[in-house]
Design a protein around this motif. Structure first.
Motif, PDB file in Angstrom:
ATOM      1  N   ASP A  83       0.821  -1.219   0.000  1.00 50.92           N
ATOM      2  CA  ASP A  83       0.000   0.000   0.000  1.00 50.92           C
ATOM      3  C   ASP A  83       0.850   1.261   0.000  1.00 50.92           C
ATOM      4  O   ASP A  83       0.444   2.296  -0.540  1.00 50.92           O
ATOM      5  CB  ASP A  83      -0.924   0.005   1.224  1.00 50.92           C
ATOM      6  CG  ASP A  83      -1.956  -1.107   1.151  1.00 50.92           C
ATOM      7  OD1 ASP A  83      -2.295  -1.523   0.019  1.00 50.92           O
ATOM      8  OD2 ASP A  83      -2.413  -1.570   2.221  1.00 50.92           O
ATOM      9  N   TYR A  84       2.022   1.201   0.609  1.00 49.23           N
ATOM     10  CA  TYR A  84       2.901   2.369   0.681  1.00 49.23           C
ATOM     11  C   TYR A  84       4.239   2.100  -0.004  1.00 49.23           C
ATOM     12  O   TYR A  84       5.266   2.650   0.385  1.00 49.23           O
ATOM     13  CB  TYR A  84       3.132   2.753   2.141  1.00 49.23           C
ATOM     14  CG  TYR A  84       1.855   3.017   2.884  1.00 49.23           C
ATOM     15  CD1 TYR A  84       1.173   4.228   2.726  1.00 49.23           C
ATOM     16  CD2 TYR A  84       1.297   2.051   3.723  1.00 49.23           C
ATOM     17  CE1 TYR A  84      -0.014   4.470   3.387  1.00 49.23           C
ATOM     18  CE2 TYR A  84       0.111   2.282   4.397  1.00 49.23           C
ATOM     19  CZ  TYR A  84      -0.543   3.498   4.223  1.00 49.23           C
ATOM     20  OH  TYR A  84      -1.727   3.735   4.882  1.00 49.23           O
TER      21      TYR A  84
ATOM     22  N   ASP B  92       6.018   0.929  -7.550  1.00 49.37           N
ATOM     23  CA  ASP B  92       5.448  -0.384  -7.859  1.00 49.37           C
ATOM     24  C   ASP B  92       6.614  -1.328  -8.156  1.00 49.37           C
ATOM     25  O   ASP B  92       6.937  -1.616  -9.298  1.00 49.37           O
ATOM     26  CB  ASP B  92       4.502  -0.281  -9.063  1.00 49.37           C
ATOM     27  CG  ASP B  92       3.670  -1.542  -9.261  1.00 49.37           C
ATOM     28  OD1 ASP B  92       4.008  -2.573  -8.646  1.00 49.37           O
ATOM     29  OD2 ASP B  92       2.690  -1.485 -10.014  1.00 49.37           O
TER      30      ASP B  92
END
Length: 271
Positions: A34-35, A242
């Motif tokens: 998520d981070y 990512d």
């Protein structure tokens, strides 16, 4: 005894090549956190995303720009390498001139093209001063600028292996062909080019593979408008965070480069 001598090289290869690639392979099979970072579950989603038309377009752009840069290096580098091989006492000086750009930082050399190609740069200033153009030409931040930067950066990588091949060529072969009535064009096609083929193949690989993964030249001279695979990998690991997708692109780039090397090696064995 031989194994002990090779042990430092093998350890270096494992630590600096195999281990990092193993980490990249593991990252490519995990999920984006998520981070940023990676987390479970394991998935092949990062590889399936490579089939997206957006990324296929970036792949195609990277391939054709790299192929064009390689072709230009071949067309300009082969005559220069042939000239240097026949330069006699000037040979060493010409080789030093070919290597001269390596004495300066790659980043500095790329930045120099920004000052040459920009609207107020050397080219547009001269053309405007000669009244050949009224408005500055769009020479920067496009595919042409990136192609020019890649050719400038990697041309020596083509010249050197071709020169090494031509320098070992027996001059008596050319003289014998000329004595038998062969034209200069026939000598070039039937003697020089076949004998120089291994060097040409090596030069093409040494230019194409770095161009395929280049990111600094497209980033500076393309201005974000010319995105290549190297830029995409850098963006995924930094801006987008990512890591799995960036790792998947890196592996795809590695596979493409390895496939090219294997094909070239096989072709070289057939020569």
């Amino acid at each position: 005894m031989r194994r002990w001598f090779l042990l430092p090289a093998r350890l270096t290869a494992w630590l600096l090549i195999v281990a990092p690639m193993a980490v990249i392979a593991v990252y490519s099979l995990l999920t984006r956190g998520d981070y940023g970072g990676v987390e479970q579950p394991w998935t092949f989603e990062s590889f399936t995303r490579l089939a997206d038309p957006l990324y296929l377009g970036i792949l195609w752009r990277s391939v054709w720009i790299s192929a064009a840069a390689t072709a230009i290096c071949a067309l300009t580098g082969f005559p220069l390498a042939l000239y240097i091989a026949r330069a006699g006492k000037w040979k060493n000086l010409l080789l030093q001139l070919v290597l001269l750009p390596f004495w300066t930082s790659f980043l500095v050399r790329t930045y120099a093209w920004l000052f040459i190609l920009r609207d107020t740069g050397l080219v547009n200033t001269v053309l405007t001063g000669l009244h050949l153009i009224r408005t500055p030409l769009p020479l920067l931040y496009n595919d042409g600028a990136v192609l020019l930067g890649l050719v400038y950066s990697f041309l020596p990588f083509f010249i050197l292996p071709v020169y090494a091949t031509l320098e070992r060529m027996d001059p008596a072969l050319v003289e014998a062909a000329a004595d038998l009535g062969a034209t200069p064009g026939a000598v070039l096609r039937r003697i020089v080019l076949p004998l120089a083929a291994p060097g040409i193949a090596a030069g093409c690989v040494l230019v194409f593979v770095p161009c395929l993964g280049a990111y600094l030249t497209p980033d500076l001279l393309g201005g974000g408008k010319t995105v290549m695979l190297g830029n995409l990998v850098q963006n995924q690991f930094t801006t987008a965070r990512d890591w799995p997708f960036g790792a998947a692109i890196s592996l795809a780039l590695l596979a493409l480069s390895t496939g090219l090397l294997l094909v070239t090696r096989h072709a070289g064995e057939q020569l």
